[in-house]
Enzyme design. Structure first.
Site, PDB file in Angstrom:
ATOM      1  N   THR A   3      -0.001  20.889   4.114  1.00 32.17           N
ATOM      2  CA  THR A   3      -0.853  20.262   3.619  1.00 32.17           C
ATOM      3  C   THR A   3      -0.937  18.687   4.244  1.00 32.17           C
ATOM      4  O   THR A   3      -1.903  17.916   4.646  1.00 32.17           O
ATOM      5  CB  THR A   3      -0.817  20.150   2.205  1.00 32.17           C
ATOM      6  OG1 THR A   3      -1.222  21.196   1.484  1.00 32.17           O
ATOM      7  CG2 THR A   3      -1.836  18.584   1.534  1.00 32.17           C
ATOM      8  N   CYS A   4       0.497  18.125   4.190  1.00 30.48           N
ATOM      9  CA  CYS A   4       0.669  16.731   4.726  1.00 30.48           C
ATOM     10  C   CYS A   4      -0.059  16.524   6.078  1.00 30.48           C
ATOM     11  O   CYS A   4      -0.793  15.610   6.394  1.00 30.48           O
ATOM     12  CB  CYS A   4       1.869  16.317   4.712  1.00 30.48           C
ATOM     13  SG  CYS A   4       2.507  14.821   5.308  1.00 30.48           S
TER      14      CYS A   4
ATOM     15  N   CYS B 163      -1.550  13.817   4.004  1.00 29.38           N
ATOM     16  CA  CYS B 163      -1.014  12.529   4.431  1.00 29.38           C
ATOM     17  C   CYS B 163      -1.528  11.869   5.496  1.00 29.38           C
ATOM     18  O   CYS B 163      -2.105  10.707   5.724  1.00 29.38           O
ATOM     19  CB  CYS B 163       0.589  12.563   4.484  1.00 29.38           C
ATOM     20  SG  CYS B 163       1.456  13.247   2.961  1.00 29.38           S
TER      21      CYS B 163
ATOM     22  N   LYS C 150      -5.476  11.456   6.001  1.00 29.52           N
ATOM     23  CA  LYS C 150      -5.822  10.526   5.026  1.00 29.52           C
ATOM     24  C   LYS C 150      -5.397   9.054   5.431  1.00 29.52           C
ATOM     25  O   LYS C 150      -6.251   8.101   5.383  1.00 29.52           O
ATOM     26  CB  LYS C 150      -5.216  10.614   3.658  1.00 29.52           C
ATOM     27  CG  LYS C 150      -5.258   9.839   2.620  1.00 29.52           C
ATOM     28  CD  LYS C 150      -4.389  10.121   1.457  1.00 29.52           C
ATOM     29  CE  LYS C 150      -3.093   9.971   1.835  1.00 29.52           C
ATOM     30  NZ  LYS C 150      -2.149  10.298   0.883  1.00 29.52           N
TER      31      LYS C 150
ATOM     32  N   ALA D  71       3.014  36.078   4.030  1.00 29.03           N
ATOM     33  CA  ALA D  71       4.145  36.876   3.421  1.00 29.03           C
ATOM     34  C   ALA D  71       4.288  36.940   2.025  1.00 29.03           C
ATOM     35  O   ALA D  71       3.915  35.898   1.169  1.00 29.03           O
ATOM     36  CB  ALA D  71       5.419  36.116   3.934  1.00 29.03           C
TER      37      ALA D  71
ATOM     38  N   GLY E  69      -5.329   9.712  -9.964  1.00 32.12           N
ATOM     39  CA  GLY E  69      -3.681   9.827  -9.511  1.00 32.12           C
ATOM     40  C   GLY E  69      -3.863   9.467  -8.070  1.00 32.12           C
ATOM     41  O   GLY E  69      -4.643   8.563  -7.420  1.00 32.12           O
ATOM     42  N   TYR E  70      -2.834   9.534  -7.184  1.00 32.90           N
ATOM     43  CA  TYR E  70      -2.631   9.135  -6.007  1.00 32.90           C
ATOM     44  C   TYR E  70      -4.000   9.563  -5.082  1.00 32.90           C
ATOM     45  O   TYR E  70      -4.593   8.638  -4.406  1.00 32.90           O
ATOM     46  CB  TYR E  70      -1.682   9.834  -5.338  1.00 32.90           C
ATOM     47  CG  TYR E  70      -0.179   9.617  -5.307  1.00 32.90           C
ATOM     48  CD1 TYR E  70       0.426   8.895  -4.341  1.00 32.90           C
ATOM     49  CD2 TYR E  70       0.438   9.759  -6.526  1.00 32.90           C
ATOM     50  CE1 TYR E  70       1.750   8.521  -4.161  1.00 32.90           C
ATOM     51  CE2 TYR E  70       1.621   9.481  -6.685  1.00 32.90           C
ATOM     52  CZ  TYR E  70       2.418   8.786  -5.682  1.00 32.90           C
ATOM     53  OH  TYR E  70       3.755   8.489  -5.721  1.00 32.90           O
ATOM     54  N   ILE E  71      -4.393  10.747  -5.162  1.00 33.86           N
ATOM     55  CA  ILE E  71      -5.537  11.161  -4.298  1.00 33.86           C
ATOM     56  C   ILE E  71      -6.789  10.607  -4.824  1.00 33.86           C
ATOM     57  O   ILE E  71      -7.645  10.394  -3.623  1.00 33.86           O
ATOM     58  CB  ILE E  71      -5.408  12.667  -4.477  1.00 33.86           C
ATOM     59  CG1 ILE E  71      -4.281  13.345  -3.824  1.00 33.86           C
ATOM     60  CG2 ILE E  71      -6.802  13.258  -3.797  1.00 33.86           C
ATOM     61  CD1 ILE E  71      -4.195  15.005  -4.027  1.00 33.86           C
ATOM     62  N   GLY E  72      -7.142  10.624  -6.192  1.00 35.58           N
ATOM     63  CA  GLY E  72      -8.346  10.093  -6.573  1.00 35.58           C
ATOM     64  C   GLY E  72      -8.630   8.669  -6.290  1.00 35.58           C
ATOM     65  O   GLY E  72      -9.736   8.246  -5.473  1.00 35.58           O
TER      66      GLY E  72
ATOM     67  N   GLU F   7      -6.680   6.939  -4.000  1.00 33.87           N
ATOM     68  CA  GLU F   7      -6.860   6.626  -2.248  1.00 33.87           C
ATOM     69  C   GLU F   7      -8.249   7.183  -1.660  1.00 33.87           C
ATOM     70  O   GLU F   7      -8.829   6.197  -0.771  1.00 33.87           O
ATOM     71  CB  GLU F   7      -5.778   7.331  -1.716  1.00 33.87           C
ATOM     72  CG  GLU F   7      -4.391   6.990  -2.022  1.00 33.87           C
ATOM     73  CD  GLU F   7      -3.286   7.936  -1.449  1.00 33.87           C
ATOM     74  OE1 GLU F   7      -2.119   7.386  -1.006  1.00 33.87           O
ATOM     75  OE2 GLU F   7      -3.511   8.920  -1.297  1.00 33.87           O
TER      76      GLU F   7
ATOM     77  N   ARG G 142      -1.566   7.180 -13.904  1.00 34.79           N
ATOM     78  CA  ARG G 142      -0.572   7.386 -15.221  1.00 34.79           C
ATOM     79  C   ARG G 142       1.000   7.543 -14.666  1.00 34.79           C
ATOM     80  O   ARG G 142       1.003   8.267 -13.642  1.00 34.79           O
ATOM     81  CB  ARG G 142      -0.786   8.653 -16.051  1.00 34.79           C
ATOM     82  CG  ARG G 142      -0.027   9.108 -16.871  1.00 34.79           C
ATOM     83  CD  ARG G 142      -0.600  10.070 -17.933  1.00 34.79           C
ATOM     84  NE  ARG G 142      -0.890  11.198 -17.055  1.00 34.79           N
ATOM     85  CZ  ARG G 142      -0.017  12.392 -16.843  1.00 34.79           C
ATOM     86  NH1 ARG G 142       1.165  12.212 -17.179  1.00 34.79           N
ATOM     87  NH2 ARG G 142      -0.327  13.428 -15.969  1.00 34.79           N
TER      88      ARG G 142
ATOM     89  N   THR H  20       6.081  14.443   0.453  1.00 32.41           N
ATOM     90  CA  THR H  20       6.528  15.226   1.850  1.00 32.41           C
ATOM     91  C   THR H  20       7.771  14.810   2.163  1.00 32.41           C
ATOM     92  O   THR H  20       8.704  15.787   2.463  1.00 32.41           O
ATOM     93  CB  THR H  20       5.631  14.845   2.981  1.00 32.41           C
ATOM     94  OG1 THR H  20       4.176  15.359   2.510  1.00 32.41           O
ATOM     95  CG2 THR H  20       5.880  15.164   4.209  1.00 32.41           C
TER      96      THR H  20
ATOM     97  N   ALA I 214       4.437   5.335  -1.769  1.00 28.78           N
ATOM     98  CA  ALA I 214       3.335   4.291  -1.740  1.00 28.78           C
ATOM     99  C   ALA I 214       2.072   5.012  -1.991  1.00 28.78           C
ATOM    100  O   ALA I 214       1.896   6.238  -1.847  1.00 28.78           O
ATOM    101  CB  ALA I 214       3.232   3.713  -0.084  1.00 28.78           C
TER     102      ALA I 214
ATOM    103  N   HIS J 103      10.074 -15.984   6.862  1.00 25.70           N
ATOM    104  CA  HIS J 103       8.820 -16.676   6.527  1.00 25.70           C
ATOM    105  C   HIS J 103       8.045 -17.022   7.668  1.00 25.70           C
ATOM    106  O   HIS J 103       8.490 -17.080   9.065  1.00 25.70           O
ATOM    107  CB  HIS J 103       9.405 -18.393   5.983  1.00 25.70           C
ATOM    108  CG  HIS J 103       8.388 -18.993   5.404  1.00 25.70           C
ATOM    109  ND1 HIS J 103       7.663 -19.062   4.386  1.00 25.70           N
ATOM    110  CD2 HIS J 103       7.792 -20.162   6.214  1.00 25.70           C
ATOM    111  CE1 HIS J 103       6.731 -20.005   4.486  1.00 25.70           C
ATOM    112  NE2 HIS J 103       6.580 -20.581   5.439  1.00 25.70           N
TER     113      HIS J 103
ATOM    114  N   GLU K 142       9.217 -12.108   1.667  1.00 24.35           N
ATOM    115  CA  GLU K 142      10.229 -12.934   1.217  1.00 24.35           C
ATOM    116  C   GLU K 142      10.101 -12.863  -0.130  1.00 24.35           C
ATOM    117  O   GLU K 142      11.182 -13.707  -0.597  1.00 24.35           O
ATOM    118  CB  GLU K 142       9.887 -14.077   2.065  1.00 24.35           C
ATOM    119  CG  GLU K 142       8.765 -15.094   1.795  1.00 24.35           C
ATOM    120  CD  GLU K 142       8.782 -16.433   2.559  1.00 24.35           C
ATOM    121  OE1 GLU K 142       9.623 -16.896   2.693  1.00 24.35           O
ATOM    122  OE2 GLU K 142       7.640 -16.491   3.216  1.00 24.35           O
TER     123      GLU K 142
END
Length: 464
Positions: free
Chosen positions: A46-47, A52, A55, A119, A180-183, A185, A208, A314, A344, A439, A444
Site C-alpha cells: 500500500t505505502c 504514503c 499521497k 498465497a 482520520g489520517y487519510i480523510g 490528508e 480521534r 509503514t 506525521a 535561528h 527552535e
C-alpha cells in the site's frame, strides 16, 4: 534451524510484498535463510503504490499551488494557468513504478525466490501459491490492510483511497467522509488542488486519539482554507442525481457533490487466506492475534504490520520485519518498542507528534504543559490564512522527562523526527532547555519554551 528444516522448500516464506514483508524477507536471506515471498498485487504494498508515497507527491503538488499564490508577496510575478491532474498522475505513477521495481530487485538481489501470485494456507507449513504447493519451516503473514466502504445504501458509488490515484480529472466538488489520517490528508490535498471540499465526520473534532490542542488547531486550519466541515454527522445514503451525487446525512442534511471519498477505516487484509487451516486465531475484526514475539497461535507462523491493526504505520512494519528476521535467523533476538513512535499527518499545514497526549499523560500523574502558537515567518509576509504553527511539550513534574511533543505547522514531520529521538531517549525538559536553538527556524521553539502554560493531572494524582 531445526534438524528437519531441509525437508521444507524454504526456511522462511513471507506472504505479502509490502514494506514489512520485503524487509523481513531480504534480511532473513542475508542471514543465510532460504526465503520465498509471494505478492499478488504489487511490490511495495500500500505505502509505495496507493498510500504514503503517491499521497506525499500529491501533497507536494497542492503546496506548489499555494506557493505560487504566495510568491507575489515576496516580489515574484508568477502567472498560473491552472492545475492538470493527468500531468501530475503521469509523473506520480512513473515514480511509483520506479520504486515498485526497486523492491523487486532488492528481493532478487538478496537471493529470495519471488512468487507473483496469491498465497493461501493449506496447513501450518504448507501453502498454495498460485496453484503451486510450497512448504516452509516458518511463515510470516504480512498482507497489510485494505480500505472499506461504510455499510450504507449507495456506498458503491463512492471512492476509496485507492481509487483517488486512478483519477485523471479533478472533480469540482468532493465530499470526504472520515476524519482520520487519510480523510484529513485527502481533504487538504483536494482543496489545495482547487476542488471545493466538504468533510463529514462523527465527532466534534477530527483525528480521534490525537492531542486535544492539535485537534482543535487542525480543525481551525481547515476552516480557514475553505474546507466545509460537517461535525457530528453520519452518512445515511449516497444517491446519483443526473451527473452528480447527493450524500444524505442522518438527520436530514444533504450535500450535492461530484465525488464522495469514503475514508472511514481500513481492515486487516486477511480474508481468503484460510488462516483457520493453519490454526491462526483472529480478533472479531479480522486482526491476527500475536504474542510479544509476533508469533501467532500457530507456533511456527508470525504476523507483522497492518494485519495486526495495532500501529498501522509503514516504518513500524519495516522495523518489526527487520527485528523478526534478526531474531529468527541472525542470532540477535530483539523486539521493537511500540512506545514513543513519532508520526506525521500530511495535512495543510502538517502535523507531527510523538509520545503521550496531554490527556493520557495527565492520567498518569501531574504534568507541566508548555505551548506556543504563532504565525511562521513566511506567512507573516504572505498573509495566507490557516497556516499558524502550534508547538507543545508535555513534561512529567516528578521526573522532568518530556512525555510528549506535538506540532502543527510547516515542516512538522521533518522537525518531529529529531524530537522523536529525544523523547524516545527519555530526555528531560532541562535537556531541551540546554540545547541551543537554530535561528531563525520554527524548530527552535521546542528548545526555547521557558514559561509553563498550565499544569494537568494534579487532581488525579492527589486522589490516589
Amino acid at each position: 534451524m531445526s534438524a528437519s528444516a531441509t525437508s521444507y522448500d524454504f526456511d522462511l516464506f513471507v506472504i505479502g510484498g509490502g514494506s514489512g514483508g520485503v524487509r523481513c524477507a531480504r534480511i532473513a536471506a542475508g542471514h543465510g535463510a532460504r526465503v520465498g515471498i509471494a505478492e499478488e498485487r504489487f511490490w511495495g504494498g500500500t505505502c509505495v503504490n496507493v498510500g504514503c508515497v503517491p499521497k506525499k507527491i500529491m501533497v507536494n503538488a497542492a503546496e506548489y499551488g499555494q506557493w505560487a499564490e504566495d510568491a507575489a508577496a515576496f516580489g515574484w510575478s508568477i502567472e498560473t494557468r491552472g492545475f492538470n491532474l493527468a500531468t501530475l498522475a503521469a509523473a506520480r505513477d512513473a515514480e511509483v513504478a520506479r520504486l515498485n521495481g526497486i523492491y523487486g530487485r532488492l528481493l532478487s538481489g538478496a537471493g529470495c525466490t519471488i512468487f507473483e501470485a496469491r498465497a493461501t494456507f493449506i496447513d501450518a507449513h504448507t501453502l498454495d501459491v498460485g496453484g503451486q504447493r510450497v512448504t516452509a519451516e516458518r511463515i510470516v503473514v504480512a498482507t497489510g490492510g485494505r480500505p472499506v466502504r461504510p455499510e450504507i445504501p449507495g456506498a458503491e458509488l463512492g471512492l476509496l483511497s485507492d481509487d483517488v490515484f486512478g483519477l485523471q480529472d479533478l472533480p469540482r466538488r468532493v465530499t470526504v467522509v472520515g476524519s482520520g489520517y487519510i480523510g484529513l490528508e485527502f481533504a487538504c490535498i483536494l482543496r489545495g488542488l482547487g476542488a471545493e471540499v466538504d468533510l463529514v465526520y462523527r465527532a466534534d473534532l477530527p483525528l480521534r486519539g490525537f492531542d486535544q490542542d492539535i485537534r482543535v488547531a487542525v480543525k481551525e486550519a481547515m476552516e480557514q482554507q475553505g474546507i466545509r466541515q460537517h461535525c457530528g454527522h453520519h452518512p445515511g445514503r449516497l444517491d446519483r442525481l443526473g451527473d452528480h451525487l447527493c450524500l444524505n446525512l442522518r438527520g436530514g442534511e444533504a450535500i450535492e457533490t461530484d465525488a464522495v471519498l469514503f475514508a472511514t477505516g481500513r481492515v486487516p487484509n486477511t480474508a481468503g487466506l484460510h488462516l483457520d487451516a493453519a490454526g491462526i486465531a483472529c480478533t472479531a475484526k479480522g486482526a491476527i492475534e500475536v504474542d510479544e514475539e509476533h508469533r501467532t497461535t500457530a507456533p511456527n507462523i508470525y504476523a507483522i504490520g497492518d494485519v495486526l491493526n495495532r500501529m498501522n504505520l509503514t516504518p513500524v512494519a519495516t522495523a518489526v520485519g527487520h527485528a523478526l528476521a534478526d531474531t529468527l535467523f541472525g542470532n540477535t533476538p530483539r523486539r521493537v518498542s511500540y512506545r514513543n513512535i513519532p508520526t506525521a499527518v500530511f495535512t495543510s499545514p502538517p502535523i507531527g507528534t510523538v509520545g503521550l497526549t496531554e490527556a493520557d499523560a495527565a492520567a498518569l500523574g501531574p504534568v507541566d504543559v508548555y505551548l506556543a502558537r504563532f504565525t511562521p515567518m513566511r506567512h507573516t509576509i504572505s498573509g495566507r490564512p490557516g497556516r499558524k504553527t502550534l508547538m507543545k511539550l508535555i513534561v512529567c513534574q516528578e521526573t522532568r522527562k518530556v512525555l510528549g511533543a506535538h506540532m502543527l505547522g510547516e515542516d512538522a514531520g521533518e522537525i518531529m523526527q529529531g524530537i522523536g529521538i529525544a523523547v524516545a531517549a527519555g530526555l528531560t525538559k532541562e535537556d531541551f532547555d540546554r540545547t541551543i536553538g537554530i535561528h531563525p527556524t520554527a524548530a527552535e521553539e521546542f528548545v526555547t519554551l521557558r514559561t509553563r502554560t498550565r499544569e494537568a493531572g494534579v487532581r488525579a494524582a492527589a486522589a490516589e
